[in-house]
Write a protein that holds these residues in place. Structure first.
Motif, PDB file in Angstrom:
ATOM      1  N   ILE A   1       2.756   3.308   6.047  1.00  0.00           N
ATOM      2  CA  ILE A   1       2.674   2.934   4.633  1.00  0.00           C
ATOM      3  C   ILE A   1       3.772   1.906   4.373  1.00  0.00           C
ATOM      4  O   ILE A   1       4.959   2.171   4.626  1.00  0.00           O
ATOM      5  CB  ILE A   1       2.873   4.157   3.708  1.00  0.00           C
ATOM      6  N   SER A   2       3.401   0.744   3.880  1.00  0.00           N
ATOM      7  CA  SER A   2       4.408  -0.295   3.645  1.00  0.00           C
ATOM      8  C   SER A   2       5.208  -0.014   2.377  1.00  0.00           C
ATOM      9  O   SER A   2       6.336  -0.454   2.233  1.00  0.00           O
ATOM     10  CB  SER A   2       3.739  -1.667   3.549  1.00  0.00           C
ATOM     11  N   GLY A   3       4.609   0.719   1.433  1.00  0.00           N
ATOM     12  CA  GLY A   3       5.278   0.980   0.161  1.00  0.00           C
ATOM     13  C   GLY A   3       5.415  -0.300  -0.646  1.00  0.00           C
ATOM     14  O   GLY A   3       4.705  -1.278  -0.412  1.00  0.00           O
ATOM     15  N   ASP A   4       6.331  -0.309  -1.578  1.00  0.00           N
ATOM     16  CA  ASP A   4       6.541  -1.502  -2.400  1.00  0.00           C
ATOM     17  C   ASP A   4       7.439  -2.462  -1.626  1.00  0.00           C
ATOM     18  O   ASP A   4       8.621  -2.626  -1.937  1.00  0.00           O
ATOM     19  CB  ASP A   4       7.159  -1.115  -3.738  1.00  0.00           C
ATOM     20  N   ILE A   5       6.855  -3.087  -0.619  1.00  0.00           N
ATOM     21  CA  ILE A   5       7.655  -3.899   0.304  1.00  0.00           C
ATOM     22  C   ILE A   5       8.266  -5.113  -0.379  1.00  0.00           C
ATOM     23  O   ILE A   5       9.376  -5.529  -0.040  1.00  0.00           O
ATOM     24  CB  ILE A   5       6.818  -4.314   1.538  1.00  0.00           C
ATOM     25  N   ASP A   6       7.582  -5.679  -1.379  1.00  0.00           N
ATOM     26  CA  ASP A   6       8.147  -6.826  -2.098  1.00  0.00           C
ATOM     27  C   ASP A   6       9.459  -6.429  -2.771  1.00  0.00           C
ATOM     28  O   ASP A   6      10.455  -7.160  -2.712  1.00  0.00           O
ATOM     29  CB  ASP A   6       7.158  -7.344  -3.138  1.00  0.00           C
ATOM     30  N   GLN A   7       9.460  -5.262  -3.406  1.00  0.00           N
ATOM     31  CA  GLN A   7      10.673  -4.786  -4.082  1.00  0.00           C
ATOM     32  C   GLN A   7      11.772  -4.481  -3.066  1.00  0.00           C
ATOM     33  O   GLN A   7      12.954  -4.749  -3.325  1.00  0.00           O
ATOM     34  CB  GLN A   7      10.351  -3.534  -4.900  1.00  0.00           C
TER      35      GLN A   7
ATOM     36  N   SER B   1       0.826  -1.201   0.000  1.00  0.00           N
ATOM     37  CA  SER B   1       0.000   0.000   0.000  1.00  0.00           C
ATOM     38  C   SER B   1       0.863   1.256   0.000  1.00  0.00           C
ATOM     39  O   SER B   1       1.845   1.352   0.727  1.00  0.00           O
ATOM     40  CB  SER B   1      -0.920   0.015   1.224  1.00  0.00           C
ATOM     41  N   ASN B   2       0.477   2.212  -0.819  1.00  0.00           N
ATOM     42  CA  ASN B   2       1.138   3.513  -0.829  1.00  0.00           C
ATOM     43  C   ASN B   2       0.264   4.583  -0.192  1.00  0.00           C
ATOM     44  O   ASN B   2       0.530   5.781  -0.324  1.00  0.00           O
ATOM     45  CB  ASN B   2       1.509   3.912  -2.255  1.00  0.00           C
ATOM     46  N   GLU B   3      -0.790   4.132   0.471  1.00  0.00           N
ATOM     47  CA  GLU B   3      -1.700   5.025   1.179  1.00  0.00           C
ATOM     48  C   GLU B   3      -1.803   4.565   2.629  1.00  0.00           C
ATOM     49  O   GLU B   3      -1.769   3.373   2.919  1.00  0.00           O
ATOM     50  CB  GLU B   3      -3.094   5.001   0.543  1.00  0.00           C
ATOM     51  N   PRO B   4      -1.937   5.521   3.562  1.00  0.00           N
ATOM     52  CA  PRO B   4      -2.106   5.126   4.968  1.00  0.00           C
ATOM     53  C   PRO B   4      -3.394   4.326   5.143  1.00  0.00           C
ATOM     54  O   PRO B   4      -4.331   4.479   4.356  1.00  0.00           O
ATOM     55  CB  PRO B   4      -2.190   6.470   5.715  1.00  0.00           C
ATOM     56  N   PRO B   5      -3.453   3.469   6.159  1.00  0.00           N
ATOM     57  CA  PRO B   5      -4.668   2.683   6.374  1.00  0.00           C
ATOM     58  C   PRO B   5      -5.834   3.574   6.786  1.00  0.00           C
ATOM     59  O   PRO B   5      -5.655   4.601   7.437  1.00  0.00           O
ATOM     60  CB  PRO B   5      -4.272   1.741   7.515  1.00  0.00           C
ATOM     61  N   HIS B   6      -7.023   3.175   6.377  1.00  0.00           N
ATOM     62  CA  HIS B   6      -8.220   3.906   6.789  1.00  0.00           C
ATOM     63  C   HIS B   6      -8.724   3.288   8.087  1.00  0.00           C
ATOM     64  O   HIS B   6      -9.236   2.175   8.099  1.00  0.00           O
ATOM     65  CB  HIS B   6      -9.312   3.829   5.718  1.00  0.00           C
ATOM     66  N   LEU B   7      -8.553   4.007   9.180  1.00  0.00           N
ATOM     67  CA  LEU B   7      -8.967   3.506  10.485  1.00  0.00           C
ATOM     68  C   LEU B   7     -10.313   4.129  10.867  1.00  0.00           C
ATOM     69  O   LEU B   7     -10.497   5.342  10.736  1.00  0.00           O
ATOM     70  CB  LEU B   7      -7.923   3.842  11.548  1.00  0.00           C
ATOM     71  N   PRO B   8     -11.248   3.322  11.338  1.00  0.00           N
ATOM     72  CA  PRO B   8     -12.537   3.869  11.794  1.00  0.00           C
ATOM     73  C   PRO B   8     -12.332   4.923  12.875  1.00  0.00           C
ATOM     74  O   PRO B   8     -11.385   4.843  13.658  1.00  0.00           O
ATOM     75  CB  PRO B   8     -13.263   2.633  12.352  1.00  0.00           C
ATOM     76  N   LYS B   9     -13.215   5.921  12.910  1.00  0.00           N
ATOM     77  CA  LYS B   9     -13.084   6.992  13.905  1.00  0.00           C
ATOM     78  C   LYS B   9     -13.118   6.460  15.331  1.00  0.00           C
ATOM     79  O   LYS B   9     -12.541   7.061  16.239  1.00  0.00           O
ATOM     80  CB  LYS B   9     -14.187   8.026  13.693  1.00  0.00           C
ATOM     81  N   LEU B  10     -13.806   5.326  15.517  1.00  0.00           N
ATOM     82  CA  LEU B  10     -13.869   4.741  16.861  1.00  0.00           C
ATOM     83  C   LEU B  10     -12.491   4.382  17.400  1.00  0.00           C
ATOM     84  O   LEU B  10     -12.291   4.292  18.609  1.00  0.00           O
ATOM     85  CB  LEU B  10     -14.765   3.492  16.848  1.00  0.00           C
ATOM     86  N   PHE B  11     -11.518   4.186  16.476  1.00  0.00           N
ATOM     87  CA  PHE B  11     -10.157   3.865  16.903  1.00  0.00           C
ATOM     88  C   PHE B  11      -9.579   4.973  17.774  1.00  0.00           C
ATOM     89  O   PHE B  11      -8.721   4.714  18.623  1.00  0.00           O
ATOM     90  CB  PHE B  11      -9.259   3.632  15.681  1.00  0.00           C
TER      91      PHE B  11
END
Length: 317
Positions: free
Chosen positions: A241-247, A176-186
């Motif tokens: 953001i994990s980025g292109d972790i495989d690479q 993922s190149n985007e931050p995770p979407h965390l519910p507001k309840l978090f």
């Protein structure tokens, strides 16, 4: 008379719950924050030092003599968790460990930046301060992912890499190149943080939860309650953001030891083999699977993993 007492007690409980809910709406916390001075009086080590790097006060230790090994802990963890490794390896190695900002006795980052790039910058500056430019890294979970990024960015500095249940290939964040979407309840976790929450985190990370000590739960919980830590933890989760972790894994040029628990419920043991297969540019990859352990290997079987790490480092010196 009894009914009257019950009604009065129930009314008082409702009032207390109402006041508690209102206080949370206005930013109160449960439990309340603990001051840095109080926390430090309990958890400072004899080897503890602090350094201010770009406005961030970082807690670290520097012990032993020999080839340098940098220890990077997991999310929610702290440098004290590495005690079994320090005891086992400091006779033959110089061991550097730190509390990643937002953890342990390190302070939160005034910039509010908890990105991977910022973490690597602070880490590199710490090693510069210690005048260390050649070392091995052992990283657990989040620390393993940071180790992979560091070894990819500074390949000329990293001699060997020990990955202890790294979370890098977790399907929820992989690639993922985007931050995770965390519910507001978090966000409530920064206000309501009972001891039971920490105990639940550890229970999910152990292959055998009966090995979880009261001391470990108390330490994790109290360090999380240190002033500023809960907000910092939430910020790190939101910015991850994990980025292109495989690479990134494919780019690693250092020899690698992978440690994984067969009972890992956080990151499946099947991903250990996948990670090994991705390390195509590493000159050698060794893997150890601990059949009775879970995700939190350092906390659950610290002495056993430390002995294996020492053997690996001595054989590949």
């Amino acid at each position: 008379m009894v009914k009257k007492i019950i009604r009065k007690t129930s009314f008082l409980i409702l009032i207390a719950l109402f006041v508690f809910a209102i206080s949370l709406l206005f930013g109160a916390r449960y439990p309340q924050d603990i001051s840095p001075e109080t926390i430090e009086s309990k958890y400072l080590l004899r080897s503890s030092s602090f350094i201010n790097i770009d406005g961030v006060k970082i807690h670290f230790t520097d012990e032993g003599n020999g080839p340098v090994l940098l220890l990077l802990h997991a999310n929610y963890a702290n440098l004290i968790d590495w005690d079994p490794w320090v005891q086992e390896l400091s006779a033959t190695h110089r061991i550097i460990r730190l509390d990643i900002p937002g953890h342990g006795l390190s302070y939160n980052d005034p910039s509010g930046d908890y990105s991977m790039a910022r973490t690597l910058f602070l880490l590199q500056k710490l090693m510069d301060h210690l005048e260390i430019n050649s070392f091995s890294i052992a990283g657990a979970s989040l620390g393993g992912t940071i180790g992979l990024h560091y070894a990819s960015n500074y390949s000329n500095e990293v001699n060997r890499l020990i990955l202890v249940s790294p979370g890098a290939l977790n399907p929820r964040v992989r690639g993922s190149n985007e931050p995770p979407h965390l519910p507001k309840l978090f966000n409530l976790l920064t206000q309501i943080t009972p001891r039971a929450l920490v105990e639940g985190l550890l229970t999910g990370g152990f292959g055998d939860p009966s090995k979880i000590s009261e001391e470990l739960v108390t330490r994790w919980h109290e360090l999380l309650l240190k002033e500023g830590q809960r907000d910092a933890q939430m910020a790190r989760m939101k910015q991850y953001i994990s980025g292109d972790i495989d690479q990134i894994i494919q780019s690693i040029e250092a020899p690698v030891l992978i440690m994984w628990g067969k009972k890992n419920k956080v990151v499946s043991v099947a991903l250990a083999t996948e990670m090994k297969n991705l390390l195509v540019n590493s000159p050698s990859v060794e893997m150890i699977i601990y059949k009775n352990a879970g995700h939190q290997l350092v906390q659950e079987i610290g002495s056993e993993t430390a002995k294996d790490a020492l053997r690996y480092l001595l054989e590949n010196n």
